[in-house]
Design an enzyme around this catalytic site. Structure first.
Site: not given
Length: 533
Positions: A56, A93, A95, A100, A103, A168, A238, A242, A506, A511
């Site tokens: 999930g 899940g 993330c 993510c 974090k 389950g 990573y 992090e 700018h 840029e």
């Protein structure tokens, strides 16, 4: 069908339903050839679906929800085995729960701490520095409350879309049948015409004394009841960088143990810049070191011993928390995928698939569980949606795994899309590529006189006209926001002429890509002379 034995039937009004107990090992086996009855013919303990999604997380949920929109009857199975520390979480899940989202929230908390320091230079009158403190428990509660709200919304979405949710643990009994053991011990037997495996992975632990007993991983960090204190992060991918970055930014002593190189798989020049920036902020790095043991002391702290692989010397130190970030392993063995005939990579447990289809025709996989695919949430989501379209809507659109953008949320963020300089040289040859680069000064860094020496942009292109861009790398504030737009340009075949003819906004950091013109080959100084140079 050869090799298939039909046993046990259920009398359901005017039809019989066959449950498979043994099966053909052939990759051409298709469940719908045997079981193709509407769900109304099955009991509550034995149900048939067009699609059963195992996992999930982001990819599985995206696939299931898309399939329902196309008229499929869908079930989603999700179960979180407790971490060695006992940590569990809700639907959504990695993330959402331990990746993510938490974090990024803790990274933001760290950035706010830097902003408070900068605020004085901008005229804000604040209490003395020693009176400004961070409260871990407040942050933890805020993060967990947000996660729980997402868990709840996800559950509601499944209900509203009429997706059957089984909280389950599922295991294959044969290529067409999954047994689900619920948290209360109740069992269900599900059959389906199609299965999608989307179980992601869980962190590994090194095989050293004390690692499992006393260490934690990213599965545990975001819900720690008490402040982590002085922390050793073992691993420099990573996730490791992090975590070390935001812990340092929140005021905790952070040390990173690097076995080989930091940010393996990323551009190594950029990885070095990221490490230099973290060092400048106070993060300690132990290079070319591997842990030997973790021992709990009488005061509750941990004695960690390690060896330096360069000179074979041994060292030790005391830490409050030991965080392992040494890679992840796919959760396929726990699903009994071998019973279904699905091929995996023995070491990692990851599934070998072509266009998300495994060697078993009706079994698919998406997300981090796939071998040699980007371990990124948006990749899983996109692949899941497209897979559902192909299965239930006759779509021919395949997932494109090339030029996927990502960002490492270290204190000074690193955003990238395309290939690294090393990969470009290996693929095309050093004489066939051009590397444009520039250091720059973010305007917002000027008043508080923040360190700008690691703010850097690099563009790798083919050398011959029209100099097609192969990779973009950016180190600086809001790198994720910067690189997202250029990722679209890369999908459209961006060239250096197009990039250099684009008028930038700018003063922004984005840029800098439009103003880049100095090549490494030229030997010219890539440092800026002024804000507009």
């Amino acid at each position: 069908m050869a090799g298939v034995k039909l046993c046990r039937t259920l009398a359901c009004r005017r039809t019989q339903v066959f449950i498979l107990r043994s099966y053909s090992r052939s990759s051409t086996f298709v469940c719908s050839d045997i079981i193709n009855r509407p769900a109304r013919y099955f009991s509550t303990r034995n149900a048939h679906y067009d699609l059963v999604v195992i996992g999930g997380g982001s990819g599985g949920l995206a696939c299931g929800k898309e399939a329902v929109q196309l008229g499929a009857k869908v079930a989603v199975l999700d179960y979180v085995s407790p971490s060695p520390r006992g940590t569990v979480w809700g639907l959504g899940g990695t993330c959402v729960n331990v990746g993510c989202i938490p974090k990024k929230l803790m990274h933001q908390a760290s950035l706010l701490g830097e902003a408070i320091v900068d605020a004085r230079a901008y005229g804000w009158v604040l209490p003395e520095a020693n009176a400004i403190k961070h409260d871990w428990r407040v942050l933890r509660e805020a993060v967990q409350n947000h996660i729980k709200s997402v868990n709840w919304v996800t559950r509601v979405q499944l209900r509203d879309k009429k997706i059957d949710y089984y909280n389950g643990h599922g295991q294959f009994e044969n290529p067409c049948t999954v047994k689900v053991v619920m948290k209360n011990g109740k069992e269900h037997t599900l059959t389906a015409s199609h299965f999608v495996i989307a179980v992601g992975g869980r962190p590994r632990y090194p095989d050293i004394p004390g690692a499992l007993q006393y260490g934690i991983t990213s599965d545990d960090l975001f819900s720690l009841e008490n402040p982590p204190g002085k922390t050793l992060v073992v691993g420099a991918g990573y996730i490791g960088l992090e975590c070390a970055g935001f812990l340092n930014g929140l005021g905790y002593d952070a040390t990173v143990m690097v076995r080989s190189v930091p940010l393996r798989g990323f551009d190594q020049q950029i990885a070095g810049i990221v490490v230099d920036e973290m060092k400048s902020k106070g993060v300690t790095f132990l290079m070319k070191c591997i842990p030997l043991s973790v021992e709990k002391k009488g005061d509750g702290k941990f004695l960690v011993s390690w060896t330096n692989t360069t000179d074979q010397s041994t060292h030790s130190d005391i830490f409050d928390t030991v965080l392992f970030a040494v890679g992840r392993k796919a959760l396929t063995k726990e699903l009994n995928v071998e019973v279904a005939g699905v091929k995996t990579v023995s070491e990692s447990g990851k599934i070998i698939a072509e266009n998300e289809q495994t060697n078993v025709k009706h079994i698919f996989a998406v997300g981090d569980v796939l071998h040699e695919k980007p371990e990124l949430t948006p990749v899983a989501i996109q692949a899941g949606k497209l897979l559902a379209q192909r299965i239930f809507n006759n779509s021919k659109v395949q997932m494109d795994y090339e030029n996927v953008a990502t960002t490492v949320f270290t204190p000074l963020e690193y955003g990238t899309v395309g290939i690294s300089e090393e990969a470009a040289i290996k693929k095309y040859g050093e004489d066939e590529i051009e590397v444009f680069h520039a250091f720059y000064k973010p305007t917002e860094f000027s008043v508080p006189q923040r360190n700008v020496k690691n703010c850097y942009a690099k563009v790798i292109s083919k050398r011959d006209d029209p100099q097609k861009v192969l990779g973009l790398h950016f180190v600086g504030p809001q790198a994720g926001e910067v690189i997202q737009g250029f990722a679209t340009a890369m999908k459209c075949g961006l060239t250096m002429n197009q990039l250099q003819s684009t008028v930038g906004i700018h003063p922004t950091v984005a840029e800098e890509f439009t103003r880049i013109y100095i090549t490494k080959r030229s030997g010219e100084d890539p440092n800026p002379q002024s804000c507009c140079s």
